[in-house]
Scaffold this motif. Structure first.
Motif, short mmCIF file in Angstrom:
data_model
loop_
_atom_site.label_atom_id
_atom_site.label_comp_id
_atom_site.label_asym_id
_atom_site.label_seq_id
_atom_site.Cartn_x
_atom_site.Cartn_y
_atom_site.Cartn_z
N ASN A 8 -13.16 -5.03 17.46
CA ASN A 8 -14.33 -5.60 16.78
C ASN A 8 -14.21 -5.58 15.25
N ALA A 9 -13.12 -5.04 14.74
CA ALA A 9 -12.90 -5.05 13.29
C ALA A 9 -12.56 -6.48 12.86
N SER A 10 -12.86 -6.78 11.59
CA SER A 10 -12.53 -8.13 11.12
C SER A 10 -11.02 -8.24 10.92
N VAL A 11 -10.55 -9.47 10.83
CA VAL A 11 -9.12 -9.75 10.82
C VAL A 11 -8.41 -9.15 9.59
N LYS A 12 -9.01 -9.25 8.41
CA LYS A 12 -8.34 -8.77 7.19
C LYS A 12 -7.96 -7.29 7.25
N PRO A 13 -8.91 -6.39 7.59
CA PRO A 13 -8.49 -4.98 7.67
C PRO A 13 -7.44 -4.74 8.75
N LYS A 14 -7.55 -5.43 9.88
CA LYS A 14 -6.56 -5.25 10.94
C LYS A 14 -5.17 -5.64 10.46
N MET A 15 -5.08 -6.74 9.73
CA MET A 15 -3.79 -7.18 9.20
C MET A 15 -3.27 -6.21 8.15
N VAL A 30 0.86 -1.18 0.00
CA VAL A 30 0.00 0.00 0.00
C VAL A 30 0.90 1.24 0.00
N GLN A 31 0.60 2.20 -0.89
CA GLN A 31 1.39 3.41 -1.03
C GLN A 31 0.73 4.59 -0.32
N CYS A 32 1.54 5.49 0.13
CA CYS A 32 1.05 6.71 0.78
C CYS A 32 0.82 7.78 -0.29
N ALA A 33 -0.39 8.32 -0.38
CA ALA A 33 -0.70 9.35 -1.37
C ALA A 33 0.06 10.63 -1.05
N PRO A 34 0.52 11.36 -2.09
CA PRO A 34 1.30 12.59 -1.87
C PRO A 34 0.56 13.64 -1.01
N GLU A 35 -0.76 13.70 -1.13
CA GLU A 35 -1.52 14.69 -0.35
C GLU A 35 -1.37 14.46 1.16
N CYS A 36 -1.14 13.20 1.57
CA CYS A 36 -0.94 12.90 2.98
C CYS A 36 0.28 13.64 3.51
N VAL A 37 1.36 13.58 2.76
CA VAL A 37 2.61 14.23 3.18
C VAL A 37 2.43 15.74 3.14
N LYS A 38 1.80 16.26 2.08
CA LYS A 38 1.61 17.70 1.92
C LYS A 38 0.82 18.27 3.10
N GLU A 39 -0.31 17.65 3.45
CA GLU A 39 -1.14 18.15 4.54
C GLU A 39 -0.47 17.95 5.90
N PHE A 54 -6.21 9.20 8.64
CA PHE A 54 -5.89 8.58 7.36
C PHE A 54 -6.60 7.23 7.25
N GLN A 55 -6.92 6.84 6.02
CA GLN A 55 -7.50 5.51 5.79
C GLN A 55 -6.90 4.90 4.54
N ILE A 56 -7.05 3.58 4.44
CA ILE A 56 -6.62 2.86 3.24
C ILE A 56 -7.81 2.82 2.30
N THR A 57 -7.58 3.12 1.03
CA THR A 57 -8.67 3.14 0.05
C THR A 57 -9.29 1.75 -0.10
N ASP A 58 -10.52 1.73 -0.62
CA ASP A 58 -11.24 0.46 -0.78
C ASP A 58 -10.52 -0.52 -1.71
N ASP A 59 -9.76 0.02 -2.68
CA ASP A 59 -9.01 -0.87 -3.57
C ASP A 59 -7.70 -1.37 -2.95
N LYS A 60 -7.45 -0.94 -1.69
CA LYS A 60 -6.29 -1.40 -0.90
C LYS A 60 -4.95 -1.07 -1.54
N LYS A 61 -4.92 0.03 -2.33
CA LYS A 61 -3.68 0.40 -3.01
C LYS A 61 -2.99 1.62 -2.39
N SER A 62 -3.76 2.49 -1.73
CA SER A 62 -3.12 3.69 -1.19
C SER A 62 -3.74 4.17 0.11
#
Length: 138
Positions: free
Chosen positions: A91-98, A5-14, A29-37
């Protein structure tokens, strides 16, 4: 282990705006639904309350956050510190926690100048006094 998963440039800027200009009280911050950034979920205006911050962390979910806290130093002065918070609800499911656990370093490496990290897994862990202590308050 990295998840890719990559960090979007806007994260660093803000984050830089927060660090240098004290533009925000917090950034979540959150991870996008496509799990890429990692992207910004929400920003808290300067002076926003701790309760406002904790309300942005979803029950049954995971998020990363940077919080600006005022601490008391050993010399008796007050100063502000930025602390990284990893929210991973029990209470979150295992996949997102991992996914969040394995992607955390990508964000932390991109956000330079954060020394302390605080882990929270339930609402009881979100204690401002404990967070300030972790950030270096006496």
């Amino acid at each position: 282990m990295s998840s890719g998963v990559q960090c979007a440039p806007e994260c660093v800027k803000e984050f830089e705006e927060m660090k240098i200009r004290s533009a925000y009280q917090y950034i979540v911050f959150q991870i996008t639904d496509d799990k890429k950034s990692i992207v910004i979920d929400v920003k808290g205006e300067r002076g926003a309350s701790f309760e406002d911050f904790t309300s942005k962390l979803p029950d049954g979910g995971c998020r990363y956050a940077v919080l600006d806290v005022e601490i008391n130093t050993k010399s008796g002065a007050t100063t502000n510190k930025l602390i990284f918070i990893a929210w991973s609800d029990d209470n979150a499911s295992v996949k997102p926690k991992m996914l969040y656990a394995s992607s955390k370093d990508a964000l932390k490496k991109a956000l330079t100048g954060i020394n302390e990290e605080y882990q929270a897994t339930d609402r009881g862990d979100l204690d401002l006094a404990e967070i300030k202590k972790k950030a270096g308050s006496v």
